[in-house]
Design an enzyme around this catalytic site. Structure first.
Site, PDB file in Angstrom:
ATOM      1  N   HIS A 111       4.081   0.895  12.817  1.00 25.64           N
ATOM      2  CA  HIS A 111       4.206   0.801  11.022  1.00 25.64           C
ATOM      3  C   HIS A 111       2.907   0.929  10.464  1.00 25.64           C
ATOM      4  O   HIS A 111       2.641   1.541   9.554  1.00 25.64           O
ATOM      5  CB  HIS A 111       4.818  -0.594  10.942  1.00 25.64           C
ATOM      6  CG  HIS A 111       4.903  -1.037   9.350  1.00 25.64           C
ATOM      7  ND1 HIS A 111       5.834  -0.390   8.604  1.00 25.64           N
ATOM      8  CD2 HIS A 111       4.114  -1.662   8.566  1.00 25.64           C
ATOM      9  CE1 HIS A 111       5.700  -0.850   7.427  1.00 25.64           C
ATOM     10  NE2 HIS A 111       4.591  -1.701   7.369  1.00 25.64           N
ATOM     11  N   GLY A 121       1.753  -5.130  15.972  1.00 23.10           N
ATOM     12  CA  GLY A 121       2.039  -4.586  17.286  1.00 23.10           C
ATOM     13  C   GLY A 121       3.093  -3.233  17.158  1.00 23.10           C
ATOM     14  O   GLY A 121       3.635  -2.824  18.190  1.00 23.10           O
ATOM     15  N   VAL A 136      -4.478  -3.221   1.377  1.00 26.03           N
ATOM     16  CA  VAL A 136      -4.893  -3.508   2.576  1.00 26.03           C
ATOM     17  C   VAL A 136      -3.636  -3.435   3.951  1.00 26.03           C
ATOM     18  O   VAL A 136      -2.505  -3.877   3.207  1.00 26.03           O
ATOM     19  CB  VAL A 136      -5.513  -4.991   2.642  1.00 26.03           C
ATOM     20  CG1 VAL A 136      -4.392  -5.964   2.329  1.00 26.03           C
ATOM     21  CG2 VAL A 136      -6.033  -5.209   4.080  1.00 26.03           C
ATOM     22  N   VAL A 137      -4.128  -2.648   4.605  1.00 26.78           N
ATOM     23  CA  VAL A 137      -3.159  -2.718   5.810  1.00 26.78           C
ATOM     24  C   VAL A 137      -3.679  -3.154   7.134  1.00 26.78           C
ATOM     25  O   VAL A 137      -4.684  -2.745   7.529  1.00 26.78           O
ATOM     26  CB  VAL A 137      -2.329  -1.102   5.903  1.00 26.78           C
ATOM     27  CG1 VAL A 137      -1.448  -1.212   7.112  1.00 26.78           C
ATOM     28  CG2 VAL A 137      -2.131  -0.636   4.771  1.00 26.78           C
ATOM     29  N   SER A 188       0.822  -1.256   0.051  1.00 20.03           N
ATOM     30  CA  SER A 188      -0.033   0.052  -0.032  1.00 20.03           C
ATOM     31  C   SER A 188       0.821   1.267  -0.065  1.00 20.03           C
ATOM     32  O   SER A 188       0.235   2.205  -0.568  1.00 20.03           O
ATOM     33  CB  SER A 188      -1.040  -0.067   1.076  1.00 20.03           C
ATOM     34  OG  SER A 188      -1.822  -1.124   1.022  1.00 20.03           O
TER      35      SER A 188
END
Length: 167
Positions: free
Chosen positions: A91, A88, A83-84, A60
């Protein structure tokens, strides 16, 4: 539920046959991306768009640079799909912000509509639910392509040149 009130082509869609449309799609999360690309291509076919170009980029983050190149190459609309999925680390926030700002900049600076089909999800289940796959509640690829075509058709009715067009 999101998706209610999604865009429809309110302008006479017969003009869509004349549009040059490109789809630029990330490669990460292959199953989700396959659904998004399929939904976008289905929407373009329904609108009458002939022979859309499909370009794949790694992720992306790379969508804006490819969208900019396509917009400057004379495409009437670009559909950006990605899509992202939150992890944790920060980023997620950086990639989402860069993709959103970059694609907005492409649309505003070139005058070419960019259909925003970048999913920003907390987990894989949310992404799959928006990917337009069998069992998904939403089809964000279809929605992004429909929005891009509808905007391109609307812009054709305006007597205002695109940035960089000869007057």
């Amino acid at each position: 539920m999101s998706g209610a009130g999604s865009p429809r082509i309110a302008v006479d869609p017969t003009g869509a046959r004349e549009l040059r449309v490109a789809v630029v799609a990330a490669q990460w999360h292959e199953r989700v991306m396959d659904g998004l690309v399929d939904g976008a291509l289905r929407a373009l076919a329904e609108a009458g768009v002939v022979d859309p170009l499909v370009v794949r980029v790694p992720g992306s983050f790379e969508l804006p640079v490819a969208a900019a190149r396509l917009a400057r190459a004379g495409y009437d609309a670009v559909v950006a799909l990605g899509v992202v999925v939150r992890g944790g680390t920060p980023h997620f926030d950086f990639v989402c912000q860069a993709a959103t700002s970059g694609l907005t900049d492409v649309a505003v600076s070139t005058g070419v509509p960019v259909g925003f089909g970048v999913l920003t999800c907390d987990d894989d289940a949310q992404a799959l639910d928006r990917a337009g796959l069998p069992g998904s509640r939403e089809d964000k690829g279809h929605e992004a392509a429909t929005a891009a075509v509808a905007t391109a058709l609307t812009l054709r009715t305006l007597a205002v040149p695109r940035p960089g067009d000869a007057r």
